[in-house]
Design a protein around this motif. Structure first.
Motif, PDB file in Angstrom:
ATOM      1  N   PRO A 110       3.129  -2.022   3.570  1.00 11.42           N
ATOM      2  CA  PRO A 110       1.697  -2.330   3.668  1.00 11.42           C
ATOM      3  C   PRO A 110       1.245  -2.666   5.091  1.00 11.42           C
ATOM      4  O   PRO A 110       0.089  -2.505   5.424  1.00 11.42           O
ATOM      5  CB  PRO A 110       1.554  -3.541   2.754  1.00 11.42           C
ATOM      6  CG  PRO A 110       2.875  -4.230   2.856  1.00 11.42           C
ATOM      7  CD  PRO A 110       3.906  -3.164   3.090  1.00 11.42           C
ATOM      8  N   HIS A 111       2.114  -3.176   5.912  1.00 10.35           N
ATOM      9  CA  HIS A 111       1.912  -3.523   7.330  1.00 10.35           C
ATOM     10  C   HIS A 111       0.504  -4.042   7.653  1.00 10.35           C
ATOM     11  O   HIS A 111       0.118  -5.111   7.190  1.00 10.35           O
ATOM     12  CB  HIS A 111       2.299  -2.351   8.225  1.00 10.35           C
ATOM     13  CG  HIS A 111       2.609  -2.776   9.634  1.00 10.35           C
ATOM     14  ND1 HIS A 111       2.542  -1.919  10.716  1.00 10.35           N
ATOM     15  CD2 HIS A 111       2.961  -3.978  10.141  1.00 10.35           C
ATOM     16  CE1 HIS A 111       2.866  -2.567  11.819  1.00 10.35           C
ATOM     17  NE2 HIS A 111       3.129  -3.827  11.494  1.00 10.35           N
ATOM     18  N   THR A 112      -0.276  -3.294   8.461  1.00  8.07           N
ATOM     19  CA  THR A 112      -1.551  -3.825   8.942  1.00  8.07           C
ATOM     20  C   THR A 112      -2.589  -4.009   7.834  1.00  8.07           C
ATOM     21  O   THR A 112      -3.587  -4.701   8.041  1.00  8.07           O
ATOM     22  CB  THR A 112      -2.141  -2.927  10.046  1.00  8.07           C
ATOM     23  OG1 THR A 112      -2.194  -1.569   9.586  1.00  8.07           O
ATOM     24  CG2 THR A 112      -1.292  -2.992  11.305  1.00  8.07           C
ATOM     25  N   ALA A 113      -2.365  -3.407   6.673  1.00  2.62           N
ATOM     26  CA  ALA A 113      -3.254  -3.681   5.543  1.00  2.62           C
ATOM     27  C   ALA A 113      -3.134  -5.138   5.122  1.00  2.62           C
ATOM     28  O   ALA A 113      -4.111  -5.760   4.695  1.00  2.62           O
ATOM     29  CB  ALA A 113      -2.915  -2.757   4.366  1.00  2.62           C
ATOM     30  N   VAL A 114      -1.922  -5.710   5.252  1.00  2.90           N
ATOM     31  CA  VAL A 114      -1.720  -7.130   4.967  1.00  2.90           C
ATOM     32  C   VAL A 114      -2.436  -7.982   6.006  1.00  2.90           C
ATOM     33  O   VAL A 114      -3.019  -9.016   5.691  1.00  2.90           O
ATOM     34  CB  VAL A 114      -0.210  -7.460   4.947  1.00  2.90           C
ATOM     35  CG1 VAL A 114       0.011  -8.958   4.765  1.00  2.90           C
ATOM     36  CG2 VAL A 114       0.493  -6.683   3.850  1.00  2.90           C
ATOM     37  N   ASP A 115      -2.388  -7.545   7.272  1.00  2.57           N
ATOM     38  CA  ASP A 115      -3.055  -8.294   8.343  1.00  2.57           C
ATOM     39  C   ASP A 115      -4.564  -8.342   8.118  1.00  2.57           C
ATOM     40  O   ASP A 115      -5.218  -9.368   8.348  1.00  2.57           O
ATOM     41  CB  ASP A 115      -2.782  -7.640   9.699  1.00  2.57           C
ATOM     42  CG  ASP A 115      -1.302  -7.577  10.040  1.00  2.57           C
ATOM     43  OD1 ASP A 115      -0.953  -6.894  11.008  1.00  2.57           O
ATOM     44  OD2 ASP A 115      -0.502  -8.220   9.331  1.00  2.57           O
ATOM     45  N   ALA A 116      -5.150  -7.207   7.705  1.00  6.81           N
ATOM     46  CA  ALA A 116      -6.603  -7.065   7.674  1.00  6.81           C
ATOM     47  C   ALA A 116      -7.243  -7.528   6.374  1.00  6.81           C
ATOM     48  O   ALA A 116      -8.436  -7.834   6.344  1.00  6.81           O
ATOM     49  CB  ALA A 116      -6.996  -5.603   7.929  1.00  6.81           C
ATOM     50  N   ALA A 117      -6.508  -7.589   5.292  1.00  5.92           N
ATOM     51  CA  ALA A 117      -7.102  -7.881   3.984  1.00  5.92           C
ATOM     52  C   ALA A 117      -7.688  -9.286   3.928  1.00  5.92           C
ATOM     53  O   ALA A 117      -7.127 -10.223   4.505  1.00  5.92           O
ATOM     54  CB  ALA A 117      -6.044  -7.718   2.893  1.00  5.92           C
TER      55      ALA A 117
END
Length: 568
Positions: A110-117
């Motif tokens: 998930p990488h940056t999706a975790v950062d941005a969510a």
């Protein structure tokens, strides 16, 4: 019509649930590679309905996932970051992917999706620095996103990369660092850099009005924000120097992304597996199965690179700190064909004594190996739950032939040299006990390495002592073949016959009772007996003193002529 190849139903469930929590549309597609990176074909009845959560998918993580038979690995960082032109065994990461695909294990990142969510990694970090102490009320402040996600779905408004926190009342640097220390799991240290103009001894009193946050590499994102403090996981030397020269205070902690995955991501993923996003599966509510999966998931975060406070010796802190060490020890044990020990077995080894904060990995590994080799495999909580035993029908003499479907660790309970008579085998044991060896027809007493019996005070020269030791071992050697009585972790006993010469299999003292052997996948079984060949047998060594002593005494007691003909 050809059947459709698909991943397992459980893998689909997990991937869909994670996508609901951290939608792939939120990832930064300008450089990132998120999503289902490896969709492995379903292998019915081969894998467990369990998930392995990690930060980086390394060889050691893959080894554990394969050993545990997990269905899917959720890796925060993507193992495939740039386009691949080929998949070959010459590249370690490509080898990892090929091995997982072979086992039917999928990989999702998930990488940056975790950062941005919303409620994701950056929000979690912002929450940490806006609470003075755990459980207390929020400190008055405002938050804003540094780089909003363009065209985010209505349900995900507020998604974006990086955060700016502005306090209504300036807060002392020391107080912020205390919040970070507590919120990130009581780390042993934080990397803090301040401008050289700040007076020594007064740095904790520096007042902070605003904080820029970036989970990951924050060099470009945090540059020129006009905030007092920069909080990130990664920054180059020159970026850090430029930040402090510009008057910024810099706080770095590379492990906080891991902590977030540990403390926030795991709980959120378990929550979503139990939520309404999950559909009925297999005739039962998936929420029931998700509870089981969530439990396994929480226990599987073994790739955490987390420091701990060496002054704090409580079990909870040490458990988190030992997770990286456990991963390394598991990987090295697997590479040496050792069985995986349980967490209960490893905990006392990994818990440092009060006089020492850390112990080198090689020393911990040597201790783990020594204790495994001297332990009874049937002891409760000795081996990892994923360790397998013999198939139930392995002793069926009516079954012509089969092969072991997985690696199985065993211990030796009995040894018979089929090239020697019963009497000759007993003589070997008696001679070893008396410290004798043969020289032609002459029996020679082997002199001990200690002082001579005459009390002259002289010691045997090293070369002589070594020669005597070698001779003492050589008299028990034989080319066999040997017949072994072997026992698995469930106390099932099976005979093994040496079909081809296997190094380190022999009569005592070459091999002792309690010696550990790893029978490799593919080992042949015929008429209720395991056929021992070098390709499928790894002799690990070891000895169980109580078992060995009882077996030797029993063999020697059977040394009279009336009992020599008795069965083995």
């Amino acid at each position: 019509m050809a059947s459709t190849i698909t991943s397992s139903p459980f893998t689909k469930l997990v991937v869909n649930a994670v996508r609901k929590l951290y939608p792939e549309e939120l990832a930064d597609k300008s450089f990132d590679n998120t999503g289902l990176l490896l969709e492995a074909p379903h292998r019915p009845n081969h894998l467990n309905n369990s998930v392995l959560l990690t930060i980086d998918l390394t060889k050691g993580v893959a080894d554990e996932a394969i050993a545990r038979k997990d269905s899917v690995v959720i890796s925060y960082h993507p193992i495939i970051f740039r386009p691949l032109k080929s998949l070959s065994l010459s590249n370690s990461q490509q080898t990892t992917l090929l091995r997982l695909a072979q086992e039917g294990i999928s990989v999702y990142s998930p990488h940056t999706a975790v950062d941005a969510a919303p409620g994701g990694l950056n929000d979690w970090l912002a929450d940490i620095i806006t609470i003075s102490n755990p459980g207390q009320n929020k400190i008055p402040h405002t938050q804003s996103v540094i780089k909003p996600v363009k065209d985010a779905p209505p349900s995900l408004q507020g998604a974006g990369y990086g955060k700016i926190v502005r306090y209504e009342t300036p807060r002392a640097l020391g107080s912020i660092l205390k919040s970070l220390y507590s919120g990130l799991g009581r780390l042993s240290a934080l990397s803090v850099a301040v401008p050289q103009s700040m007076p020594a001894g007064r740095k904790a009193e520096i007042l902070i009005r605003s904080v820029g946050i970036c989970a990951g590499s924050g060099g470009s994102m945090l540059n020129g924000l006009g905030v007092d403090l920069l909080f990130t996981g990664e920054l180059s030397h020159h970026e850090a120097l430029a930040a402090t020269e510009s008057g910024n205070i810099l706080v770095r902690q590379p492990g906080f992304g891991v902590q977030a995955g540990e403390k926030r991501g795991v709980l959120d993923w378990v929550r979503i597996l139990k939520s309404g996003y999950c559909q009925d599966w297999g005739g039962t509510r998936i929420s029931e199965k998700a509870g089981e999966a969530g439990s396994r998931l929480q226990k599987s975060t073994t790739n955490a690179i987390v420091n701990f406070n060496p002054q704090t010796q409580n079990a909870a802190t040490c458990k988190m700190a030992n997770q990286t060490t456990t991963q390394q020890i598991h990987a090295q044990l697997l590479s040496s064909s050792f069985p995986l020990p349980s967490a209960t077995f490893l905990t006392p080894i990994l818990t440092p004594p009060p006089s020492r904060s850390t112990t080198p990995i090689p020393a911990l590994l040597a201790t783990a190996k020594h204790r495994l080799l001297s332990s009874n495999l049937t002891s409760p909580s000795l081996l990892h739950p994923s360790t397998l035993a013999f198939p139930q029908n392995i002793t069926d003499v009516t079954k012509p032939s089969s092969t072991l479907g997985s690696d199985i660790p065993v211990q030796v309970l009995g040894i018979e040299d089929l090239s020697r008579s019963k009497w000759e085998q007993i003589e070997v044991l008696e001679m070893e006990r008396k410290g004798e060896r043969t020289k032609g027809r002459e029996v020679v007493r082997v002199v001990p390495e200690e002082n001579s019996p005459a009390g002259a005070g002289t010691q045997i020269p090293n070369q002589t002592a070594m020669a005597n030791a070698n001779a003492n071992a050589d008299f028990g050697r034989s080319n066999g073949p040997f017949k072994l009585l072997m026992q698995d972790k469930d106390a099932n006993q099976v005979y093994g016959f040496e079909l081809k010469r296997v190094e380190k299999i022999g009569y005592p003292p070459v091999m002792n009772i309690g010696c550990k052997i790893m029978l490799k996948k593919g080992c042949k079984v015929a008429r209720g007996m395991v056929l021992l060949e070098p390709t499928y047998v790894v002799v690990l060594g070891g000895k169980i003193e109580g078992f060995d002593k009882k077996w030797r005494e029993g063999r020697e007691r059977g040394g009279n002529k009336e009992t020599i003909g008795s069965s083995y």
